[in-house]
Design a protein around this motif. Structure first.
Motif, short mmCIF file in Angstrom:
data_model
loop_
_atom_site.label_atom_id
_atom_site.label_comp_id
_atom_site.label_asym_id
_atom_site.label_seq_id
_atom_site.Cartn_x
_atom_site.Cartn_y
_atom_site.Cartn_z
N ARG A 1 -3.99 13.80 8.38
CA ARG A 1 -4.54 12.56 8.96
C ARG A 1 -3.89 12.31 10.31
N HIS B 1 -4.53 0.63 7.21
CA HIS B 1 -5.25 1.85 6.87
C HIS B 1 -4.38 3.10 6.99
N PHE C 1 -6.35 12.41 2.73
CA PHE C 1 -7.69 12.70 3.24
C PHE C 1 -8.31 13.66 2.25
N SER D 1 -9.91 8.34 2.92
CA SER D 1 -9.15 8.56 4.15
C SER D 1 -8.22 7.38 4.36
N ARG E 1 -9.03 3.76 3.20
CA ARG E 1 -10.48 3.57 3.26
C ARG E 1 -11.19 4.52 2.30
N VAL F 1 -15.13 5.82 1.81
CA VAL F 1 -16.48 5.82 2.38
C VAL F 1 -17.40 6.53 1.39
N THR G 1 -19.89 6.81 10.14
CA THR G 1 -20.43 6.05 9.02
C THR G 1 -21.21 4.86 9.56
N SER H 1 -15.68 4.92 12.09
CA SER H 1 -15.61 6.38 11.94
C SER H 1 -14.33 6.74 11.20
N VAL H 2 -14.39 7.83 10.46
CA VAL H 2 -13.24 8.34 9.73
C VAL H 2 -12.83 9.64 10.39
#
Length: 188
Positions: free
Chosen positions: A45, A102, A108, A117, A120, A122, A158, A162-163
């Protein structure tokens, strides 16, 4: 004005509490990648540190810190209400610990239901597109680590934020591409 800030506070704390509970639930479900410890060395990450498995024992520090931070903010709010000297500047000060929440979880991973991630989650239905950007001399992450210098930055777009993740192996890049394209084309 006080009612507005009280309502805003409850919405933000409710959102962060929901995210915390959701990530704890999703960590307990089946993970597609990374499954093996060898895969962990190629996924990051942040450029300096490899990710840990998305299980409670590996993410203990993040869980405790996030939970303590939420409890602290709620206690500060309750104390401020009983003192009756809670100004709008104090609300902003209470939100400060939540700004980088976060980054507390070092994970990840792809699960059957979506992407984990950091703190988060998603779901696959929220993923719009993805791209791999090579980390070369002109990339912002170049120079942090020798392993990262020849890797790729994965950006998953997304419906909201964004991730981002870092992949340092072509084999993992191909595995991620396969999983992402499969889920992008099956949801339509």
């Amino acid at each position: 004005m006080k009612i507005f800030f009280d309502t805003l506070f409850f919405i933000v704390i409710g959102y962060h509490s929901y995210k915390f509970i959701l990530i704890l639930i999703k960590m307990n479900q089946d993970v597609i990648v990374p499954v093996k410890s060898e895969e962990l060395t190629f996924i990051r990450r942040h450029p300096q540190k490899t990710v840990a498995l998305p299980i409670y024992s590996e993410q203990k520090l993040g869980i405790v810190t996030y939970g303590a931070m939420l409890v602290l903010v709620i206690v500060l709010f309750i104390v401020g209400v009983f003192i009756n000297h809670l100004d709008w500047q104090f609300y902003l000060l209470m939100f400060l610990p939540l700004t980088y929440s976060h980054d507390l979880f070092n994970m990840f991973a792809f699960s059957k239901e979506g992407v984990l991630s950091g703190s988060r989650f998603v779901p696959w239905k929220s993923v719009k597109s993805f791209q791999f950007i090579p980390i070369d001399l002109n990339h912002k992450l170049y120079g942090y680590s020798k392993e990262v210098n020849n890797g790729y930055e994965l950006i998953i777009k997304t419906k909201g934020f964004s991730v981002r993740g870092i992949v340092t192996s072509d084999e993992i890049k191909e595995k991620f591409t396969e999983i992402l394209t499969e889920h992008l084309f099956t949801k339509k």
